[in-house]
Design a protein around this motif. Structure first.
Motif: not given
Length: 169
Positions: A4-12
């Motif tokens: 989730d953190t990696l996905a959030e970072m990618a989205d950001q």
């Protein structure tokens, strides 16, 4: 790190790239609008003649934030030229108040007064030369000066006391 953190970072990261591209596109639109208006000198002249930034942005078809970014992207030279234009704008606005007052008829006195007051207020905001702010007062306390002078004068021994034992303040 969780997914989730990696996905959030990618989205950001993607959102940041999109925002940067959007700002770049806005600056491109601003550059084209300024060129169509007559170039940087025409924009600065418009401001110097008392035109407001918001009115200019309406004419250019861009937002004020985009215009501010366009000014900033022009470097120190453009920023300084814009600041000089705003200062000259204060003089233009002050001169407009004279024209408004001189041409007002009896029926237009209240409207003319309002127009003059608003232009004078804006001129004061753009330049301290036209500001009606009270200048700081300088207060000199002569009583304190006299007391300080008395404290620091040479003290002569009194009643047999030594000069070293007398407190001079």
């Amino acid at each position: 790190m969780s997914r989730d953190t990696l996905a959030e970072m990618a989205d950001q990261g993607a959102a940041n790239i999109a925002a940067a591209q959007s700002k770049k596109a806005e600056l491109s639109v601003a550059n084209k609008a300024v060129h169509k208006f007559g170039g940087e000198d025409a924009v600065l002249e418009y401001i110097a003649n008392g035109g407001t930034t918001s009115a200019l942005c309406k004419v250019l078809g861009i937002g004020t934030a985009t215009f501010d970014r366009w000014v900033d992207r022009g470097g120190e030279g453009r920023t300084a030229a814009y600041a000089r234009a705003r200062t000259r704008s204060a003089q233009s606005l002050a001169e407009q108040t004279i024209d408004i007052a001189d041409t007002a008829t009896i029926q237009e006195v209240q409207l003319a007064k309002l127009r003059c007051d608003r232009r004078a207020w804006l001129a004061g905001k753009l330049s301290d030369e036209y500001s009606d702010k009270a200048q700081p007062l300088v207060n000199i306390d002569l009583g304190s000066l006299a007391l300080d002078a008395l404290r620091h004068r040479i003290v002569t021994p009194v009643n047999g006391l030594d000069k070293d034992t007398i407190d001079e303040g």
